[in-house]
Write a protein that holds these residues in place. Sequence first.
Motif, PDB file in Angstrom:
ATOM      1  N   GLY A   1      -8.058  46.161 -25.704  1.00 41.64           N
ATOM      2  CA  GLY A   1      -6.625  46.083 -25.822  1.00 41.64           C
ATOM      3  C   GLY A   1      -6.023  47.364 -25.654  1.00 41.64           C
ATOM      4  O   GLY A   1      -4.937  47.545 -25.032  1.00 41.64           O
ATOM      5  N   GLN A   2      -6.452  48.328 -26.231  1.00 42.38           N
ATOM      6  CA  GLN A   2      -6.123  49.629 -25.901  1.00 42.38           C
ATOM      7  C   GLN A   2      -6.313  50.004 -24.492  1.00 42.38           C
ATOM      8  O   GLN A   2      -5.326  50.698 -24.060  1.00 42.38           O
ATOM      9  CB  GLN A   2      -6.616  50.757 -26.910  1.00 42.38           C
ATOM     10  CG  GLN A   2      -6.521  50.885 -28.153  1.00 42.38           C
ATOM     11  CD  GLN A   2      -6.955  52.067 -29.008  1.00 42.38           C
ATOM     12  OE1 GLN A   2      -8.035  52.272 -28.789  1.00 42.38           O
ATOM     13  NE2 GLN A   2      -6.336  52.554 -30.273  1.00 42.38           N
ATOM     14  N   GLY A   3      -7.261  49.752 -23.978  1.00 42.62           N
ATOM     15  CA  GLY A   3      -7.334  50.258 -22.593  1.00 42.62           C
ATOM     16  C   GLY A   3      -6.505  49.423 -21.661  1.00 42.62           C
ATOM     17  O   GLY A   3      -5.974  50.156 -20.680  1.00 42.62           O
ATOM     18  N   VAL A   4      -6.390  48.217 -22.040  1.00 40.71           N
ATOM     19  CA  VAL A   4      -5.129  47.683 -21.233  1.00 40.71           C
ATOM     20  C   VAL A   4      -3.808  48.092 -21.374  1.00 40.71           C
ATOM     21  O   VAL A   4      -3.227  48.387 -20.365  1.00 40.71           O
ATOM     22  CB  VAL A   4      -4.810  46.288 -21.357  1.00 40.71           C
ATOM     23  CG1 VAL A   4      -3.929  45.205 -20.770  1.00 40.71           C
ATOM     24  CG2 VAL A   4      -6.255  45.199 -21.158  1.00 40.71           C
ATOM     25  N   ALA A   5      -3.509  48.558 -22.469  1.00 38.22           N
ATOM     26  CA  ALA A   5      -2.278  49.125 -22.782  1.00 38.22           C
ATOM     27  C   ALA A   5      -2.218  50.645 -22.064  1.00 38.22           C
ATOM     28  O   ALA A   5      -1.032  50.921 -21.544  1.00 38.22           O
ATOM     29  CB  ALA A   5      -1.779  49.365 -24.205  1.00 38.22           C
ATOM     30  N   ALA A   6      -2.992  51.242 -22.081  1.00 39.56           N
ATOM     31  CA  ALA A   6      -3.266  52.591 -21.302  1.00 39.56           C
ATOM     32  C   ALA A   6      -3.256  52.749 -19.879  1.00 39.56           C
ATOM     33  O   ALA A   6      -3.149  53.618 -19.135  1.00 39.56           O
ATOM     34  CB  ALA A   6      -4.271  53.366 -22.156  1.00 39.56           C
ATOM     35  N   GLY A   7      -3.940  51.404 -19.380  1.00 38.00           N
ATOM     36  CA  GLY A   7      -3.958  51.271 -17.871  1.00 38.00           C
ATOM     37  C   GLY A   7      -5.355  51.676 -17.506  1.00 38.00           C
ATOM     38  O   GLY A   7      -5.692  52.043 -16.339  1.00 38.00           O
ATOM     39  N   ASP A   8      -6.227  51.601 -18.363  1.00 33.54           N
ATOM     40  CA  ASP A   8      -7.663  52.132 -18.327  1.00 33.54           C
ATOM     41  C   ASP A   8      -8.483  50.787 -17.936  1.00 33.54           C
ATOM     42  O   ASP A   8      -9.562  50.913 -17.306  1.00 33.54           O
ATOM     43  CB  ASP A   8      -8.379  52.730 -19.447  1.00 33.54           C
ATOM     44  CG  ASP A   8      -7.787  54.193 -19.672  1.00 33.54           C
ATOM     45  OD1 ASP A   8      -7.131  54.604 -18.967  1.00 33.54           O
ATOM     46  OD2 ASP A   8      -8.073  54.488 -20.627  1.00 33.54           O
ATOM     47  N   VAL A   9      -8.189  49.633 -18.222  1.00 36.62           N
ATOM     48  CA  VAL A   9      -8.577  48.540 -18.022  1.00 36.62           C
ATOM     49  C   VAL A   9      -7.507  47.458 -17.259  1.00 36.62           C
ATOM     50  O   VAL A   9      -6.428  47.337 -17.765  1.00 36.62           O
ATOM     51  CB  VAL A   9      -9.014  47.806 -19.219  1.00 36.62           C
ATOM     52  CG1 VAL A   9      -9.663  46.247 -19.008  1.00 36.62           C
ATOM     53  CG2 VAL A   9     -10.085  48.611 -20.244  1.00 36.62           C
ATOM     54  N   ARG A  10      -8.027  46.921 -16.218  1.00 36.47           N
ATOM     55  CA  ARG A  10      -6.695  45.971 -15.302  1.00 36.47           C
ATOM     56  C   ARG A  10      -6.699  44.719 -16.336  1.00 36.47           C
ATOM     57  O   ARG A  10      -7.395  44.416 -17.270  1.00 36.47           O
ATOM     58  CB  ARG A  10      -7.570  45.637 -14.039  1.00 36.47           C
ATOM     59  CG  ARG A  10      -6.566  45.276 -13.095  1.00 36.47           C
ATOM     60  CD  ARG A  10      -7.290  45.054 -11.703  1.00 36.47           C
ATOM     61  NE  ARG A  10      -8.207  43.901 -11.776  1.00 36.47           N
ATOM     62  CZ  ARG A  10      -9.198  43.959 -10.933  1.00 36.47           C
ATOM     63  NH1 ARG A  10      -9.418  44.797 -10.032  1.00 36.47           N
ATOM     64  NH2 ARG A  10     -10.195  43.045 -10.971  1.00 36.47           N
ATOM     65  N   ALA A  11      -5.408  44.443 -16.521  1.00 38.19           N
ATOM     66  CA  ALA A  11      -4.976  43.312 -17.160  1.00 38.19           C
ATOM     67  C   ALA A  11      -5.920  41.968 -17.279  1.00 38.19           C
ATOM     68  O   ALA A  11      -6.121  41.558 -18.305  1.00 38.19           O
ATOM     69  CB  ALA A  11      -3.592  42.919 -16.932  1.00 38.19           C
ATOM     70  N   ASP A  12      -6.365  41.497 -15.997  1.00 38.27           N
ATOM     71  CA  ASP A  12      -7.020  40.345 -15.737  1.00 38.27           C
ATOM     72  C   ASP A  12      -8.480  40.460 -16.376  1.00 38.27           C
ATOM     73  O   ASP A  12      -8.989  39.743 -17.039  1.00 38.27           O
ATOM     74  CB  ASP A  12      -6.981  39.790 -14.558  1.00 38.27           C
ATOM     75  CG  ASP A  12      -7.672  40.925 -13.355  1.00 38.27           C
ATOM     76  OD1 ASP A  12      -7.383  41.931 -13.586  1.00 38.27           O
ATOM     77  OD2 ASP A  12      -8.511  40.297 -12.491  1.00 38.27           O
ATOM     78  N   VAL A  13      -9.066  41.609 -16.076  1.00 40.95           N
ATOM     79  CA  VAL A  13     -10.306  42.062 -16.689  1.00 40.95           C
ATOM     80  C   VAL A  13     -10.227  42.329 -18.311  1.00 40.95           C
ATOM     81  O   VAL A  13     -11.055  41.805 -19.033  1.00 40.95           O
ATOM     82  CB  VAL A  13     -10.760  43.419 -16.065  1.00 40.95           C
ATOM     83  CG1 VAL A  13     -12.044  43.800 -16.806  1.00 40.95           C
ATOM     84  CG2 VAL A  13     -11.156  43.406 -14.498  1.00 40.95           C
ATOM     85  N   GLY A  14      -8.922  42.569 -18.947  1.00 33.09           N
ATOM     86  CA  GLY A  14      -8.900  42.948 -20.239  1.00 33.09           C
ATOM     87  C   GLY A  14      -8.970  41.494 -20.939  1.00 33.09           C
ATOM     88  O   GLY A  14      -9.433  41.203 -21.927  1.00 33.09           O
ATOM     89  N   ALA A  15      -8.069  40.307 -20.240  1.00 34.38           N
ATOM     90  CA  ALA A  15      -8.234  39.119 -20.864  1.00 34.38           C
ATOM     91  C   ALA A  15      -9.570  38.463 -20.613  1.00 34.38           C
ATOM     92  O   ALA A  15     -10.028  37.782 -21.576  1.00 34.38           O
ATOM     93  CB  ALA A  15      -7.120  38.200 -19.974  1.00 34.38           C
ATOM     94  N   ASP A  16     -10.386  38.763 -19.590  1.00 34.65           N
ATOM     95  CA  ASP A  16     -11.658  38.120 -19.501  1.00 34.65           C
ATOM     96  C   ASP A  16     -12.556  38.846 -20.735  1.00 34.65           C
ATOM     97  O   ASP A  16     -13.332  37.766 -21.222  1.00 34.65           O
ATOM     98  CB  ASP A  16     -12.355  38.566 -18.037  1.00 34.65           C
ATOM     99  CG  ASP A  16     -13.753  37.889 -17.655  1.00 34.65           C
ATOM    100  OD1 ASP A  16     -14.021  36.843 -18.412  1.00 34.65           O
ATOM    101  OD2 ASP A  16     -14.277  38.697 -17.222  1.00 34.65           O
ATOM    102  N   LEU A  17     -12.577  40.053 -20.767  1.00 35.00           N
ATOM    103  CA  LEU A  17     -13.254  40.554 -21.939  1.00 35.00           C
ATOM    104  C   LEU A  17     -13.074  39.921 -23.448  1.00 35.00           C
ATOM    105  O   LEU A  17     -13.659  39.771 -23.880  1.00 35.00           O
ATOM    106  CB  LEU A  17     -13.292  41.906 -21.764  1.00 35.00           C
ATOM    107  CG  LEU A  17     -14.046  42.852 -20.590  1.00 35.00           C
ATOM    108  CD1 LEU A  17     -13.842  44.120 -20.523  1.00 35.00           C
ATOM    109  CD2 LEU A  17     -15.828  42.515 -20.644  1.00 35.00           C
TER     110      LEU A  17
END
Length: 170
Positions: free
Chosen positions: A103-119
């Motif tokens: 969740g922090q990675g998605v918010a910081a832009g380190d993780v793409r949003a769709d990948v964050g949802a998948d993980l």
Amino acid sequence: MAAESAGSEWRATLPRTRRRSSFLWLAFAGVVATIAAAGTLVLGLGDTLTGPDRPPGRLLPLQAASPAVQTTTRPTLRTEETPDPVPSVPLRQALLRLRFAVGQGVAAGDVRADVGADLTNVIQGMLAHPHPDADVTALQHKISTRTREGAITARRATELRRILARTAPP
């Protein structure tokens, strides 16, 4: 040569030449020199922008051109120390930390949003129905695959792998 009249002598005349300005040639030479210098800087100093991707033993152009600096250091006494053991945490706690880190990675832009949802969905499934060995291995594989694709930055992937590495065996 031109004749002025039929009975007069031949007189040599010089052909007219256009006098070109040497200023234009100097300006052109200056532009070419500037382009060459800029190209040299980009190619020579461009390696400094790559940072950690550069091989560790490779010198930068300015380091190679400068004289080596001699430093004197005192030898340090090294005692054989065993590394501190990595504290292991239960699988559930590690999964909760992992979900928070994603969740922090998605918010910081380190993780793409769709990948964050998948993980997050995979982690939620693991929290609901844990199969520790197979799920942790599949999750590690998924993180590696998404990192290679560029959907997770290397720094964030290292953090996620570190969290998974701390899980206690069941």
